[in-house]
Design an enzyme around this catalytic site. Structure first.
Site, PDB file in Angstrom:
ATOM      1  N   CYS A   1       0.820  -1.229   0.000  1.00  0.00           N
ATOM      2  CA  CYS A   1       0.000   0.000   0.000  1.00  0.00           C
ATOM      3  C   CYS A   1       0.845   1.266   0.000  1.00  0.00           C
ATOM      4  O   CYS A   1       0.358   2.342  -0.342  1.00  0.00           O
ATOM      5  CB  CYS A   1      -0.938   0.009   1.203  1.00  0.00           C
ATOM      6  SG  CYS A   1      -2.078  -1.370   1.211  1.00  0.00           S
TER       7      CYS A   1
ATOM      8  N   HIS B   1      -3.414   7.326   2.020  1.00  0.00           N
ATOM      9  CA  HIS B   1      -3.788   6.001   1.537  1.00  0.00           C
ATOM     10  C   HIS B   1      -5.215   5.715   2.017  1.00  0.00           C
ATOM     11  O   HIS B   1      -5.561   5.993   3.166  1.00  0.00           O
ATOM     12  CB  HIS B   1      -2.811   4.969   2.098  1.00  0.00           C
ATOM     13  CG  HIS B   1      -3.233   3.562   1.858  1.00  0.00           C
ATOM     14  ND1 HIS B   1      -3.623   3.116   0.613  1.00  0.00           N
ATOM     15  CD2 HIS B   1      -3.345   2.494   2.690  1.00  0.00           C
ATOM     16  CE1 HIS B   1      -3.938   1.846   0.703  1.00  0.00           C
ATOM     17  NE2 HIS B   1      -3.790   1.444   1.954  1.00  0.00           N
TER      18      HIS B   1
ATOM     19  N   ASN C   1      -9.916   0.040  -0.771  1.00  0.00           N
ATOM     20  CA  ASN C   1      -8.451   0.083  -0.664  1.00  0.00           C
ATOM     21  C   ASN C   1      -7.842  -0.467  -1.957  1.00  0.00           C
ATOM     22  O   ASN C   1      -7.902  -1.674  -2.209  1.00  0.00           O
ATOM     23  CB  ASN C   1      -8.019  -0.752   0.545  1.00  0.00           C
ATOM     24  CG  ASN C   1      -6.524  -0.729   0.776  1.00  0.00           C
ATOM     25  OD1 ASN C   1      -5.754  -0.278  -0.077  1.00  0.00           O
ATOM     26  ND2 ASN C   1      -6.101  -1.223   1.923  1.00  0.00           N
TER      27      ASN C   1
HETATM   28  N1  ACO Z   1     -19.356  -8.373   7.741  1.00  0.00           N
HETATM   29  C1  ACO Z   1     -19.904  -8.665   8.925  1.00  0.00           C
HETATM   30  N2  ACO Z   1     -19.171  -9.043   9.995  1.00  0.00           N
HETATM   31  C2  ACO Z   1     -17.849  -9.137   9.823  1.00  0.00           C
HETATM   32  C3  ACO Z   1     -17.214  -8.843   8.599  1.00  0.00           C
HETATM   33  C4  ACO Z   1     -18.034  -8.449   7.528  1.00  0.00           C
HETATM   34  N3  ACO Z   1     -17.537  -8.133   6.312  1.00  0.00           N
HETATM   35  N4  ACO Z   1     -15.888  -9.018   8.746  1.00  0.00           N
HETATM   36  C5  ACO Z   1     -15.673  -9.385  10.027  1.00  0.00           C
HETATM   37  N5  ACO Z   1     -16.865  -9.470  10.679  1.00  0.00           N
HETATM   38  C6  ACO Z   1     -17.103  -9.829  12.062  1.00  0.00           C
HETATM   39  C7  ACO Z   1     -16.001 -10.661  12.659  1.00  0.00           C
HETATM   40  O1  ACO Z   1     -16.189 -12.021  12.336  1.00  0.00           O
HETATM   41  C8  ACO Z   1     -16.166 -10.377  14.136  1.00  0.00           C
HETATM   42  O2  ACO Z   1     -17.218 -11.169  14.610  1.00  0.00           O
HETATM   43  P1  ACO Z   1     -17.161 -11.848  16.084  1.00  0.00           P
HETATM   44  O3  ACO Z   1     -17.049 -10.676  17.032  1.00  0.00           O
HETATM   45  O4  ACO Z   1     -18.445 -12.579  16.135  1.00  0.00           O
HETATM   46  O5  ACO Z   1     -15.938 -12.704  16.050  1.00  0.00           O
HETATM   47  C9  ACO Z   1     -16.640  -8.924  14.187  1.00  0.00           C
HETATM   48  O6  ACO Z   1     -17.116  -8.635  12.854  1.00  0.00           O
HETATM   49  C10 ACO Z   1     -15.562  -7.940  14.579  1.00  0.00           C
HETATM   50  O7  ACO Z   1     -14.411  -8.174  13.813  1.00  0.00           O
HETATM   51  P2  ACO Z   1     -13.127  -7.309  13.975  1.00  0.00           P
HETATM   52  O8  ACO Z   1     -12.070  -7.839  13.050  1.00  0.00           O
HETATM   53  O9  ACO Z   1     -12.773  -7.181  15.420  1.00  0.00           O
HETATM   54  O10 ACO Z   1     -13.643  -5.879  13.471  1.00  0.00           O
HETATM   55  P3  ACO Z   1     -12.899  -4.498  13.461  1.00  0.00           P
HETATM   56  O11 ACO Z   1     -13.696  -3.513  14.170  1.00  0.00           O
HETATM   57  O12 ACO Z   1     -11.438  -4.619  13.813  1.00  0.00           O
HETATM   58  O13 ACO Z   1     -12.956  -4.116  11.934  1.00  0.00           O
HETATM   59  C11 ACO Z   1     -11.522  -4.081  10.021  1.00  0.00           C
HETATM   60  C12 ACO Z   1     -12.321  -4.943  10.996  1.00  0.00           C
HETATM   61  C13 ACO Z   1     -12.494  -3.223   9.236  1.00  0.00           C
HETATM   62  C14 ACO Z   1     -10.777  -4.991   9.073  1.00  0.00           C
HETATM   63  C15 ACO Z   1     -10.553  -3.175  10.802  1.00  0.00           C
HETATM   64  O14 ACO Z   1      -9.821  -3.912  11.739  1.00  0.00           O
HETATM   65  C16 ACO Z   1      -9.595  -2.476   9.883  1.00  0.00           C
HETATM   66  O15 ACO Z   1      -9.971  -1.671   9.060  1.00  0.00           O
HETATM   67  N6  ACO Z   1      -8.300  -2.718  10.019  1.00  0.00           N
HETATM   68  C17 ACO Z   1      -7.322  -2.088   9.181  1.00  0.00           C
HETATM   69  C18 ACO Z   1      -6.933  -3.075   8.177  1.00  0.00           C
HETATM   70  C19 ACO Z   1      -6.726  -2.519   6.815  1.00  0.00           C
HETATM   71  O16 ACO Z   1      -7.242  -1.512   6.430  1.00  0.00           O
HETATM   72  N7  ACO Z   1      -5.947  -3.253   6.060  1.00  0.00           N
HETATM   73  C20 ACO Z   1      -5.710  -2.953   4.726  1.00  0.00           C
HETATM   74  C21 ACO Z   1      -4.301  -3.090   4.343  1.00  0.00           C
HETATM   75  S1  ACO Z   1      -3.210  -2.240   5.386  1.00  0.00           S
HETATM   76  C22 ACO Z   1      -3.577  -0.752   5.096  1.00  0.00           C
HETATM   77  O17 ACO Z   1      -3.848  -0.461   3.975  1.00  0.00           O
HETATM   78  C23 ACO Z   1      -3.618   0.183   6.226  1.00  0.00           C
END
Ligand code: ACO
Length: 336
Positions: A114, A259, A289
Site C-alpha cells: 500500500c 492512503h 483500498n
Molecule cells: N461483515 C460482517 N461481519 C464481519 C465482517 C463483515 N464483512 N468481517 C468481520 N466481521 C465480524 C467478525 O467475524 C467479528 O465477529 P465476532 O465478534 O463474532 O468474532 C466482528 O465482525 C468484529 O471483527 P473485527 O475484526 O474485530 O472488526 P474491526 O472492528 O477490527 O474491523 C476491520 C475490521 C475493518 C478490518 C478493521 O480492523 C480495519 O480496518 N483494520 C485495518 C486493516 C486494513 O485496512 N488493512 C488494509 C491493508 S493495510 C492498510 O492499507 C492500512
C-alpha cells in the site's frame, strides 16, 4: 542550480464494473451497514475478464500524459508500484512501456504494497534530482480482486482495483516534491500477507468467478485489529517526522492525500494534523483500498474536482503490509 522534481500531469483509471456492498450482501454473510460503519467503504471497482494490472496502468498513464501535454516519446523512465503484477516477470512496467508504444528507456516495478506509490515518488525524486532522468511516469496500479478470497468476508470487502499516474519533470524552479520519509519493519509481516503467487492474475479469468472455485488459494490474510492500531500509531509519528524534517508547521499543509484503507484510520491522521475533513482527499467510500493505486487515485480525484491551487502544500501518506510506511511533501505545480 539544484533540480526540483515537479508533478506536471496526473491521471487515473478505474475498471468499469462496480461492486457495491449490497452486491456483496448477496454473495456473503455481511451487510452494507457493517462495512460502512467499520471502514467507510460503499463500493469498489473490479477488473473484468482479460483485464490486467498493466491495462489499468496504461489508461492512467495515457490520461496523465494528456494532462501534461506530452507523448510517450517524451518520457525517460517508467516506474510502476504494484503488488499485483500481471506476471512474476517481466515487470508490469515493461509491459506498460510496450502497450504505450515506448521503447529503449528503463522500466521497473516497485513492491511496497500500500506504500508503493509513496516509495516510488521518493525513489524517483532522488534519482531525478541527481540528474539521471528528466521526465518520468510514476504509476500505482492494482488488481487486488485477483488475490482475494471472495469467501472471506473479513478481507474481501476491503479492497478494490484501479490505477493512478503522475508525470514528473526535473526543473530548476522551486517547488515540486519537497521531500519524503520511508520506513519498514518486517517484524510485523505475519499480521498482513498474501502467501502465494496469485494464479488468478495471469489467466484470462474473471476474478469473481475464479475465486468462487478457488477459495483461499492466493488469499490476503490479515489480523485487522492489530493492523488498524499499528497504522494509526505509525501514521501519527510520520506526520510529525516529515513536517519536522522539512521545518514545516502542520498548519501550513493545505491538503492531506492519504492512503485509502479505512475512513477511521484517515480520520485519526487528520485529527493528529488538526485538519478538517474537508481538506482531506477522500475516495475510500467509492474506490475501497486499491493499495499502491490509492494515493494517486485520490490525488487525481482532488485535481479533477478543481480543488487544488498552484502552490498548495500536499501531504501524501501510506501504511501497508510489512509493515512499510512513508510520506511525501509536495508543492503542487499544476494550474487547476
Ligand atoms: N461483515 C460482517 N461481519 C464481519 C465482517 C463483515 N464483512 N468481517 C468481520 N466481521 C465480524 C467478525 O467475524 C467479528 O465477529 P465476532 O465478534 O463474532 O468474532 C466482528 O465482525 C468484529 O471483527 P473485527 O475484526 O474485530 O472488526 P474491526 O472492528 O477490527 O474491523 C476491520 C475490521 C475493518 C478490518 C478493521 O480492523 C480495519 O480496518 N483494520 C485495518 C486493516 C486494513 O485496512 N488493512 C488494509 C491493508 S493495510 C492498510 O492499507 C492500512
Amino acid at each position: 542550480m539544484p533540480l526540483n522534481v515537479h508533478i506536471i500531469g496526473a491521471g487515473s483509471y478505474l475498471p468499469e464494473r462496480v461492486l457495491t456492498n449490497h452486491d456483496i450482501e448477496s454473495m456473503l454473510d455481511t451487510t452494507d451497514e457493517w462495512i460502512v460503519a467499520r471502514t467507510g467503504i460503499s463500493q469498489r471497482h473490479i477488473v473484468g475478464k482479460d483485464q490486467h494490472t498493466s491495462d489499468l496502468a496504461v489508461w492512467a498513464a495515457r490520461h496523465a500524459l494528456d494532462d501534461a501535454g506530452l507523448k510517450i516519446t517524451d518520457i525517460d523512465v517508467i516506474l510502476v508500484a504494484t503488488t499485483t503484477p500481471d506476471m512474476i516477470f517481466p515487470s508490469t512496467a515493461s509491459i506498460v512501456q510496450y502497450k504505450l508504444g515506448g521503447e529503449g528507456f528503463p522500466t521497473w516495478d516497485i513492491q511496497a504494497v500500500c506504500s508503493g506509490f509513496v516509495y516510488a515518488l521518493a525513489q524517483m525524486d532522488g534519482m531525478m534530482r541527481a540528474g539521471m532522468f528528466r521526465r518520468a511516469l510514476v504509476i500505482g496500479a492494482e488488481s487486488m480482486s485477483r488475490i482475494l478470497d471472495w469467501n472471506d468476508r473479513s478481507t474481501c470487502v476491503l479492497f478494490g482495483d484501479g490505477a493512478g499516474a503522475v508525470v514528473l519533470e526535473a526543473r530548476e524552479e522551486e517547488g515540486g516534491i519537497i521531500g519524503s520519509v520511508i520506513h519498514s519493519d518486517g517484524a510485523h509481516r505475519h499480521l498482513l500477507m498474501a502467501h502465494h503467487p496469485h494464479p488468478g492474475a495471469s489467466p484470462a479469468d474473471d476474478p469473481l468467478d475464479f475465486h468462487v472455485d478457488s477459495a483461499g488459494v492466493a488469499a490476503v490474510e490479515m489480523r485487522g485489529n492489530e493492523v488498524f492500531r499499528m497504522a494509526v500509531g505509525k501514521l501519527g509519528e510520520l506526520v510529525e517526522e516529515i513536517t519536522g524534517k522539512h521545518g514545516i508547521e502542520q498548519s501550513e499543509i493545505d491538503w492531506l492525500v492519504p492512503h485509502q484503507a479505512n475512513f477511521r484510520i484517515i480520520q485519526a491522521t487528520a485529527k493528529k494534523l488538526k485538519m478538517p475533513m474537508d481538506r482531506v482527499a477522500l475516495t475510500v467510500s467509492k474506490h475501497a483500498n486499491t493499495s499502491a493505486a490509492s494515493v494517486p487515485l485520490a490525488l487525481d480525484d482532488l485535481y479533477r474536482e478543481g480543488k487544488l491551487k498552484t502552490g498548495d502544500l500536499l501531504l501524501f501518506e501510506a501504511f501497508g503490509a510489512g509493515f512499510v510506511w512513508g510520506a511525501n511533501l509536495v508543492r503542487w505545480s499544476r494550474a487547476c
